[in-house]
Enzyme design. Structure first.
Site, PDB file in Angstrom:
ATOM      1  N   TYR A 117     -55.633 -29.722   0.424  1.00 49.74           N
ATOM      2  CA  TYR A 117     -55.001 -29.206  -1.584  1.00 49.74           C
ATOM      3  C   TYR A 117     -55.471 -27.853  -1.116  1.00 49.74           C
ATOM      4  O   TYR A 117     -54.967 -27.065  -0.892  1.00 49.74           O
ATOM      5  CB  TYR A 117     -55.811 -29.955  -2.232  1.00 49.74           C
ATOM      6  N   ASP A 127     -62.599 -36.856  13.261  1.00 46.81           N
ATOM      7  CA  ASP A 127     -63.868 -36.490  12.013  1.00 46.81           C
ATOM      8  C   ASP A 127     -64.784 -36.682  12.530  1.00 46.81           C
ATOM      9  O   ASP A 127     -65.177 -36.218  13.632  1.00 46.81           O
ATOM     10  CB  ASP A 127     -63.695 -38.746  11.802  1.00 46.81           C
ATOM     11  N   PHE A 145     -64.022 -27.430   4.362  1.00 40.88           N
ATOM     12  CA  PHE A 145     -62.995 -28.146   2.613  1.00 40.88           C
ATOM     13  C   PHE A 145     -63.435 -29.313   3.239  1.00 40.88           C
ATOM     14  O   PHE A 145     -63.478 -30.315   2.088  1.00 40.88           O
ATOM     15  CB  PHE A 145     -61.774 -28.175   3.023  1.00 40.88           C
ATOM     16  N   ASN A 147     -70.071 -39.899   4.686  1.00 39.69           N
ATOM     17  CA  ASN A 147     -69.572 -38.882   5.359  1.00 39.69           C
ATOM     18  C   ASN A 147     -69.425 -37.182   4.677  1.00 39.69           C
ATOM     19  O   ASN A 147     -69.675 -36.607   5.685  1.00 39.69           O
ATOM     20  CB  ASN A 147     -67.442 -39.187   4.256  1.00 39.69           C
ATOM     21  N   SER A 154     -68.942 -27.214  -5.845  1.00 41.90           N
ATOM     22  CA  SER A 154     -67.949 -28.168  -7.317  1.00 41.90           C
ATOM     23  C   SER A 154     -68.913 -27.247  -8.609  1.00 41.90           C
ATOM     24  O   SER A 154     -70.459 -27.485  -8.783  1.00 41.90           O
ATOM     25  CB  SER A 154     -67.772 -30.031  -7.186  1.00 41.90           C
ATOM     26  N   TYR A 161     -70.382 -38.585  -5.586  1.00 41.95           N
ATOM     27  CA  TYR A 161     -69.677 -37.548  -5.108  1.00 41.95           C
ATOM     28  C   TYR A 161     -70.644 -36.299  -5.868  1.00 41.95           C
ATOM     29  O   TYR A 161     -70.685 -35.241  -4.350  1.00 41.95           O
ATOM     30  CB  TYR A 161     -68.171 -37.343  -5.869  1.00 41.95           C
ATOM     31  N   LYS A 165     -72.524 -33.200  -2.830  1.00 42.44           N
ATOM     32  CA  LYS A 165     -72.077 -31.296  -3.548  1.00 42.44           C
ATOM     33  C   LYS A 165     -73.768 -30.827  -3.736  1.00 42.44           C
ATOM     34  O   LYS A 165     -73.854 -30.175  -2.608  1.00 42.44           O
ATOM     35  CB  LYS A 165     -71.645 -31.161  -4.155  1.00 42.44           C
ATOM     36  N   PHE A 200     -64.225 -24.388  -9.799  1.00 46.67           N
ATOM     37  CA  PHE A 200     -64.113 -25.467 -11.339  1.00 46.67           C
ATOM     38  C   PHE A 200     -62.524 -26.459 -11.092  1.00 46.67           C
ATOM     39  O   PHE A 200     -62.601 -27.042 -10.587  1.00 46.67           O
ATOM     40  CB  PHE A 200     -63.950 -23.713 -12.682  1.00 46.67           C
ATOM     41  N   GLY A 202     -68.072 -40.033 -19.250  1.00 49.95           N
ATOM     42  CA  GLY A 202     -69.181 -39.526 -17.688  1.00 49.95           C
ATOM     43  C   GLY A 202     -68.594 -38.020 -18.672  1.00 49.95           C
ATOM     44  O   GLY A 202     -68.968 -36.577 -17.829  1.00 49.95           O
ATOM     45  N   ASP A 203     -67.222 -37.704 -19.137  1.00 45.10           N
ATOM     46  CA  ASP A 203     -67.319 -36.631 -19.093  1.00 45.10           C
ATOM     47  C   ASP A 203     -67.338 -35.902 -20.221  1.00 45.10           C
ATOM     48  O   ASP A 203     -68.254 -36.203 -21.437  1.00 45.10           O
ATOM     49  CB  ASP A 203     -65.144 -36.489 -19.765  1.00 45.10           C
TER      50      ASP A 203
HETATM   51  N1  UDP Z   1     -57.959 -36.419 -18.532  1.00 46.73           N
HETATM   52  C1  UDP Z   1     -57.130 -37.679 -19.197  1.00 46.73           C
HETATM   53  N2  UDP Z   1     -55.719 -38.107 -18.472  1.00 46.73           N
HETATM   54  C2  UDP Z   1     -55.988 -38.214 -16.981  1.00 46.73           C
HETATM   55  C3  UDP Z   1     -56.741 -37.354 -17.045  1.00 46.73           C
HETATM   56  C4  UDP Z   1     -57.649 -36.197 -17.152  1.00 46.73           C
HETATM   57  O1  UDP Z   1     -57.014 -36.868 -21.030  1.00 46.73           O
HETATM   58  O2  UDP Z   1     -54.970 -38.887 -16.961  1.00 46.73           O
HETATM   59  C5  UDP Z   1     -58.496 -34.910 -18.495  1.00 46.73           C
HETATM   60  C6  UDP Z   1     -60.266 -35.303 -18.690  1.00 46.73           C
HETATM   61  O3  UDP Z   1     -60.603 -36.686 -19.616  1.00 46.73           O
HETATM   62  C7  UDP Z   1     -60.914 -33.889 -18.656  1.00 46.73           C
HETATM   63  C8  UDP Z   1     -59.630 -33.621 -17.967  1.00 46.73           C
HETATM   64  O4  UDP Z   1     -58.631 -33.608 -18.840  1.00 46.73           O
HETATM   65  O5  UDP Z   1     -61.036 -33.445 -19.859  1.00 46.73           O
HETATM   66  C9  UDP Z   1     -59.781 -32.776 -17.179  1.00 46.73           C
HETATM   67  O6  UDP Z   1     -60.007 -34.195 -15.845  1.00 46.73           O
HETATM   68  P1  UDP Z   1     -59.989 -33.401 -14.327  1.00 46.73           P
HETATM   69  O7  UDP Z   1     -60.263 -35.187 -14.082  1.00 46.73           O
HETATM   70  O8  UDP Z   1     -58.680 -33.321 -13.891  1.00 46.73           O
HETATM   71  O9  UDP Z   1     -61.174 -32.748 -14.319  1.00 46.73           O
HETATM   72  P2  UDP Z   1     -62.640 -32.682 -14.128  1.00 46.73           P
HETATM   73  O10 UDP Z   1     -62.933 -32.376 -15.740  1.00 46.73           O
HETATM   74  O11 UDP Z   1     -62.630 -34.371 -13.825  1.00 46.73           O
HETATM   75  O12 UDP Z   1     -63.416 -32.199 -13.645  1.00 46.73           O
END
Ligand code: UDP
Length: 341
Positions: free
Chosen positions: A11, A58, A80, A99, A124, A149, A153, A178, A295-296
């Site tokens: 991507y 690879d 990348f 990997n 990242s 993951y 990084k 980001f 984890g968010d």
């Molecule tokens: N998110 C969501 N539904 C989804 C995928 C992601 O609500 O199906 C939310 C996720 O909880 C986060 C935000 O969208 O708050 C961005 O998530 P993404 O996985 O795109 O990136 P990240 O923040 O994990 O790097």
């Protein structure tokens, strides 16, 4: 410069290949197509009007990697290639460490052997971990990450820093992305996740095209303005331009290694992004607020001032651009890139 782009069919890699060619560089791609389609390359060639040499193997194969540097004249590397699914990395940690670290080691050996001194690395924002102050500053010292993951990084950043300091003339830029979204304005290339998308934007795009029933919004009770998480979404075209800027800056870098945030410096909530996407599509889309995703973090974004001051780079595209370009790509390619070669 003649630039080796590892993961150049992916991507961010594919958009960067085009940006490099537009900036007058020539490109060699190495990609094992484990998470991308060979048809990407034909589109890159037709968009750029140039033949793009592609080596399909690879990078963990150190002999092939070293041989590649004998076959092709290479002035610099943008690296990348790597596994990138956070959730998968929890269930397959060994594969991720092997990997992501292994491919980097191979490249570093080959670069040393062939005296290639310039490297730009895909890092990242995940390296800031859970406790960095927002907006994230590059000089935050306690790098950590919550997933295997992310830890690849962090580890690679340390490896590259040590190698850069030990190698006279070496110059390495660590680019901390980001949340990359959007697509090339032609609608010919874009993000094409295999299986169920993990990330928000491709998931919303697949809801809009009818491949998924509805968006599940992970958590509506965060301490943010609308209760949904805030992230720093950055258009992939801006990100690609950031790689060209970093590459061209390496020669004038005063230190052997330097980290740069590539972000906009602004947070956008899940619901704001979703509403902007509805506008781009021109109709309402189905969604449901469900429980939080483990984890968010509630909200974070970049301090992008170092990239502005030192690389002369800033993100210019808006959330509306990101949604419009994603939708153009998704609606023209409902199933992503075709199979074939
Ligand atoms: N998110 C969501 N539904 C989804 C995928 C992601 O609500 O199906 C939310 C996720 O909880 C986060 C935000 O969208 O708050 C961005 O998530 P993404 O996985 O795109 O990136 P990240 O923040 O994990 O790097």
């Amino acid at each position: 410069m003649r630039v080796l782009v590892s993961g150049g069919a992916g991507y961010i890699g594919s958009h960067t290949v085009l940006a490099l060619i537009e900036a007058g560089h020539s490109v060699v791609v190495v990609d094992d197509f484990s998470n991308s389609k060979p048809t990407v390359v034909a589109r890159l060639e037709s968009l750029s009007g140039q033949h793009i040499p592609v080596h399909a193997f690879d990078l963990a194969d150190i002999d092939k990697t070293t041989q590649l540097f004998s076959i092709e004249e290479i002035d610099a590397v943008i690296h990348f290639a790597g596994f990138k699914a956070v959730g998968e990395s929890v269930s397959k940690p060994l594969e991720y460490y092997q990997n992501n670290l292994g491919s980097t080691f191979s490249l570093l050996h080959a670069m040393r052997r062939h005296e290639v001194k310039k490297l730009v690395f895909s890092s990242s924002a995940t390296v800031y971990g859970d406790n960095a102050p927002v907006p994230y500053p590059e000089d935050y010292e306690h790098l950590a990450a919550a997933s295997p993951y992310g830890r690849t990084k962090v580890m690679i950043e340390h490896v590259l820093s040590d190698v850069a300091h030990a190698t006279p003339g070496q110059r390495i830029a660590l680019l901390r992305y980001f949340n990359p979204v959007g697509a090339h304005p032609s609608g010919e290339i874009g993000e094409d996740p295999q299986g169920i998308p993990n990330n928000l934007m491709p998931f919303v795009a697949q809801v809009a095209i009818g491949r998924r029933e509805k968006l599940e919004v992970f958590g509506g009770d965060y301490p943010t303005a609308d209760g949904t998480c805030e992230r720093d979404y950055i258009h992939v075209q801006d990100l690609a331009a950031g790689h060209v800027a970093a590459l061209e800056h390496l020669d004038t870098m005063s230190e052997p290694v330097r980290a740069f945030n590539l972000g906009t410096g602004t947070g956008t909530s899940v619901m704001e992004l979703f509403r902007a996407f509805e506008k781009a599509v021109g109709r309402e889309l189905p969604y449901e607020v469900v429980g939080r995703r483990p984890g968010d973090l509630p909200a974070y974004w970049a301090d992008p001032s170092r990239a502005r001051d030192e690389l002369g780079w800033t993100a210019t595209r808006t959330i509306e651009d990101m949604c419009a370009d994603t939708w153009r790509w998704q609606s023209a390619n409902p199933q992503g890139f075709p199979d074939g070669s």
